[in-house]
Design a protein around this motif. Structure first.
Motif, short mmCIF file in Angstrom:
data_model
loop_
_atom_site.label_atom_id
_atom_site.label_comp_id
_atom_site.label_asym_id
_atom_site.label_seq_id
_atom_site.Cartn_x
_atom_site.Cartn_y
_atom_site.Cartn_z
N PRO A 1 21.08 19.71 43.71
CA PRO A 1 21.60 20.90 44.40
C PRO A 1 23.00 21.26 43.88
CG PRO A 1 20.58 19.41 45.97
CD PRO A 1 20.65 18.67 44.64
N ASP B 1 20.10 25.31 45.97
CA ASP B 1 20.86 25.00 47.19
C ASP B 1 20.36 23.68 47.79
OD1 ASP B 1 22.53 27.18 47.10
OD2 ASP B 1 21.30 28.40 48.44
N TYR B 2 19.04 23.54 47.86
CA TYR B 2 18.45 22.30 48.39
C TYR B 2 17.01 22.17 47.92
CZ TYR B 2 16.26 25.29 51.98
OH TYR B 2 15.54 26.25 52.63
N LEU B 3 16.48 20.98 48.07
CA LEU B 3 15.10 20.69 47.68
C LEU B 3 14.28 20.35 48.91
CD1 LEU B 3 16.34 18.63 44.76
CD2 LEU B 3 14.63 20.38 44.41
N LYS B 4 13.04 20.77 48.89
CA LYS B 4 12.10 20.40 49.94
C LYS B 4 10.77 20.12 49.25
CE LYS B 4 10.45 21.73 54.47
NZ LYS B 4 10.48 22.73 55.52
N TRP C 1 14.95 25.33 46.51
CA TRP C 1 15.34 26.54 47.22
C TRP C 1 16.72 26.95 46.76
CZ3 TRP C 1 12.59 29.28 50.94
CH2 TRP C 1 11.36 28.72 51.30
N GLY C 2 16.89 28.24 46.51
CA GLY C 2 18.18 28.73 46.07
C GLY C 2 18.11 30.20 45.71
N GLU D 1 17.28 34.34 49.05
CA GLU D 1 16.86 32.96 48.88
C GLU D 1 15.37 32.92 48.56
OE1 GLU D 1 17.70 28.86 51.18
OE2 GLU D 1 16.62 30.35 52.36
#
Length: 106
Positions: free
Chosen positions: A60, A77-80, A85-86, A95
């Motif tokens: 991130p 921005d972040y991982l799921k 995600w970003g 986003e």
């Protein structure tokens, strides 16, 4: 009736086999001019490829090139799971989530 395995339940060998089959189906669909079927098969291959990668390798805050979109960059921005995600740089600022298999280090 046998239930189809989820990509997350497959071994690396099963994923590689699925990718090869899916790419072959995509090639045949393209030859037959079946544009929608080609797009679906290509997306399935990308998703299966994401499960062969480790989300821990994607950081991130870092910026990555988007495969298949020259000159397009994506900031995570972040991982799921296997999705990053970003935002796309120079994009609309919305986003979005991309499979990590579409991201390449710059």
């Amino acid at each position: 009736m046998e239930r189809e395995k989820k990509y997350s339940e497959m071994t690396n060998e099963e994923l590689k086999h699925e990718i090869a089959l899916t790419k072959e189906k995509a090639r045949k669909a393209e030859q037959l001019g079946m544009v929608n079927e080609f797009a679906v098969m290509e997306r399935r291959a990308v998703m299966a490829e994401a499960y062969l990668l480790s989300p821990a390798d994607f950081i991130p805050g870092e910026i990555y090139a988007v495969e298949g979109a020259p000159g397009t960059y994506f900031k995570i921005d972040y991982l799921k799971g296997v999705f990053a995600w970003g935002y796309r740089l120079n994009g609309a600022g919305e986003e979005e989530a991309l499979p990590i298999s579409l991201l390449k280090k710059v």
